[in-house]
Design an enzyme around this catalytic site. Structure first.
Site, short mmCIF file in Angstrom:
data_model
loop_
_atom_site.label_atom_id
_atom_site.label_comp_id
_atom_site.label_asym_id
_atom_site.label_seq_id
_atom_site.Cartn_x
_atom_site.Cartn_y
_atom_site.Cartn_z
N GLU A 61 44.04 47.04 37.70
CA GLU A 61 42.83 47.63 38.31
C GLU A 61 42.59 47.02 39.71
O GLU A 61 42.34 47.74 40.68
CB GLU A 61 41.66 47.33 37.37
CG GLU A 61 40.28 47.72 37.84
CD GLU A 61 39.21 47.25 36.83
OE1 GLU A 61 39.28 47.66 35.66
OE2 GLU A 61 38.32 46.45 37.21
N SER B 98 37.52 48.99 27.79
CA SER B 98 37.46 49.43 29.19
C SER B 98 36.76 50.78 29.30
O SER B 98 36.86 51.62 28.41
CB SER B 98 38.86 49.53 29.79
OG SER B 98 38.74 49.96 31.14
N LYS C 66 43.94 43.55 27.90
CA LYS C 66 42.78 43.90 28.74
C LYS C 66 42.81 43.12 30.05
O LYS C 66 42.48 43.66 31.12
CB LYS C 66 41.47 43.63 27.99
CG LYS C 66 40.21 43.91 28.83
CD LYS C 66 40.12 45.37 29.21
CE LYS C 66 39.10 45.83 30.20
NZ LYS C 66 38.12 45.07 30.83
N HIS D 172 45.24 44.82 32.19
CA HIS D 172 44.61 46.08 32.63
C HIS D 172 43.78 45.81 33.89
O HIS D 172 43.85 46.52 34.88
CB HIS D 172 43.73 46.63 31.50
CG HIS D 172 42.77 47.70 31.93
ND1 HIS D 172 41.60 47.44 32.63
CD2 HIS D 172 42.79 49.06 31.79
CE1 HIS D 172 40.96 48.56 32.90
NE2 HIS D 172 41.67 49.56 32.40
N ASN D 173 43.00 44.75 33.83
CA ASN D 173 42.14 44.44 34.97
C ASN D 173 42.94 43.99 36.20
O ASN D 173 42.56 44.28 37.33
CB ASN D 173 41.11 43.37 34.59
CG ASN D 173 39.96 43.96 33.79
OD1 ASN D 173 40.14 44.97 33.11
ND2 ASN D 173 38.80 43.37 33.86
C1 6PG Z 1 36.69 47.90 32.66
C2 6PG Z 1 36.39 46.97 33.81
C3 6PG Z 1 35.36 45.98 33.37
C4 6PG Z 1 34.62 45.30 34.50
C5 6PG Z 1 35.46 44.29 35.22
C6 6PG Z 1 35.06 44.07 36.65
O1 6PG Z 1 37.85 47.94 32.29
O2 6PG Z 1 35.79 48.58 32.19
O3 6PG Z 1 37.53 46.30 34.21
O4 6PG Z 1 35.99 45.09 32.51
O5 6PG Z 1 34.06 46.21 35.34
O6 6PG Z 1 35.26 43.09 34.54
O7 6PG Z 1 35.83 43.00 37.04
P1 6PG Z 1 35.59 42.18 38.36
O8 6PG Z 1 34.14 41.75 38.36
O9 6PG Z 1 36.50 41.01 38.23
O10 6PG Z 1 35.91 43.09 39.49
#
Ligand code: 6PG
Length: 478
Positions: free
Chosen positions: A192, A131, A185, A188-189
């Protein structure tokens, strides 16, 4: 000859691969790169930044021959089919005990499958979440590796040197077996998504409810980021509201961006898996739902004419509302992390990852998208109670929530009164209200299921027994 062999190879010389390769050479490691587009790899190797410290293989054979044995190869290619395609091409040229690390956002079930397939030919396989985007890859990401412990031990030195550091602690640690890294991960997303949704709701209430300008918004987010809400996402939000359009510098770029949020799918995967494991993650669910709803551009245009609701702006005390929004965002952040960590706790049991939630909180403190000041007390909570069932049950966090709860109620009520959608804040509040309900109306749902489908129910005074009642019999008798 041996000193000419590289410590590690990277497949994929795109944004992530290229930046991670430069990060590694900066830390004194020798790195070989390969890209299906050989020119891409060569231009990276010849770039000023690489300063002659990178090597490239024009073919996979050339690339693997550049690596010290047993080889360690990091794949930084898009998740899904490309990973399988690269592995298919790569594996015939590898030997037993070579190691492949998939650094993409792969679905954890793919990681399980790939690990099994590789084990049959004696090749080690790890799934590692990364990330921090391009900047993180270059200057220090948060790394979430899982898989065979001996594979991690082999590359621990490289990962620890290249990861972000917080108080000299590297934002990387061995997380657990199998797909533990990619699972962490994914969650984590999911978190996010939840945090981004909440921030967007504060934006909506301040823009449409209070009529605030981009400059005013930037100032608010900057102030928030300087206090207890200190986080990467708020830091970039402030910068976004300051970013002028190149074509017309009187405008800020964000105002010109289409209000339709795209997604690659990791948030949706988090919700899916949470549903499968019967773990409530409402903040993630509504965040995915709102991205989907944002795509209903035509429907929303028609709806804006056909459906009526309250109009006009907020007429109460503006600074009070802004302060309530700040406090609500803090609670919303806690509930988002609480749901994510709950999912990790349950998934770790189910999939036998052996996760330490304290470790996860530790490696999320820097480098990653969801890094925030809150992760330090979260870490402390799991350090003192590794079996903590939910973050909100930690004494410090329940105190934090209790002291700000009135603010969250006011924000939800205000959004309702203004006719502005705030499903993230509502979900956070309902999550809290459900958690503080020793009783919930689910007994009625049980009775209904038994009534129409003979699905049985449990009585409070007869625990463990599943009973069925002929509900209609009484009706028929009367
Ligand atoms: C990170 C982000 C990275 C990416 C996502 C965007 O941790 O650096 O999460 O993995 O920017 O995949 O996800 P979406 O396209 O689903 O918003």
């Amino acid at each position: 000859m041996a000193d000419l062999e590289c410590d590690i190879g990277i497949v994929g010389a795109g944004t992530m691969g290229g930046n991670f390769a430069l990060n590694m050479v900066d830390h004194g490691f020798s790195v070989a790169v390969y890209d299906a587009d050989a020119d891409k790899a060569l231009s990276l190797v010849r770039s000023k930044e690489a300063g002659g410290r990178l090597r490239a293989g024009r073919t996979l054979e050339e690339f693997t021959a550049l690596l010290r044995r047993p080889r360690s190869i990091l794949l930084l290619v898009p998740a899904g089919k490309p990973v399988d395609e690269v592995m298919e091409a790569l594996v015939p040229g590898l030997d037993k005990s070579d190691l492949i690390i998939d650094g993409g956002n792969s679905h954890y079930t793919d990681t399980n499958r790939r690990e099994k397939e590789m084990a049959m030919s004696g090749i080690l396989f790890m799934g590692m979440g990364i990330s921090g985007g391009a900047y993180g890859a270059r200057h220090g990401p948060s790394l979430m590796p899982g898989g065979p412990r001996k594979a991690y031990d082999r590359i621990q030195g490289i990962l620890e040197a290249c990861a972000a550091h917080v108080n000299r602690d590297p934002c990387v640690a061995y997380l657990g077996s199998g797909s533990a890294g990619h699972y962490v991960k994914m969650v984590h997303n999911g978190i996010e998504y939840g945090l981004m949704q909440l921030i967007s709701e504060t934006y909506d209430i301040m823009k449409r409810g209070l009529g605030m300008s981009p400059d005013e918004l930037a100032e608010i987010y900057s102030g928030w980021n300087a206090g207890e809400l200190d986080s990467y996402l708020l830091e970039i939000t402030e910068k976004i509201f300051q970013f002028k359009d190149e074509k017309d510098p009187k405008l800020v770029l964000v105002d010109l961006i289409l209000d339709q949020a795209r997604q690659k799918g990791t948030g949706k995967w988090t919700s899916w898996d949470a549903m499968d494991l019967q773990v409530p993650t409402p903040n993630v669910d509504v965040a995915v739902m709102m991205r989907n709803l944002s795509g209903y551009l035509d429907e929303r245009k028609q709806g804006s004419e056909a459906l009526h609701g309250p109009g006009g702006g907020f007429e109460g005390n503006r600074s009070e509302l802004i302060e309530n929004l700040r406090k609500s965002l803090y609670i919303g952040m806690i509930t988002s992390y609480a749901q994510g960590f709950d999912l990790l706790r349950q998934a770790s049991r189910k999939y036998q990852y052996g996760l330490s939630l304290e470790t996860v909180a530790r490696i999320w403190r820097g480098g990653c998208i969801i890094q925030s000041a809150l992760l330090e007390p979260i870490r402390a909570a799991f350090l003192s109670s590794p079996d903590l069932k939910n973050l909100m049950l930690d004494r410090n966090f329940s105190r934090e929530i209790n002291s700000r709860q009135a603010a969250l109620r006011t924000v939800v009520k205000t959004a309702v009164d203004l006719g502005l959608p705030a499903p993230g804040f509502s979900a956070s509040l309902s999550y809290i209200d459900s958690f503080r309900s020793a009783w919930l109306p689910a007994n009625l749902i049980q009775a209904q299921r038994d009534y129409f489908g003979s699905h049985t129910y449990e009585r409070k005074d007869m625990p463990g027994k599943f009973l069925h009642t002929e509900w209609r019999k009484k009706e028929e008798e009367t």
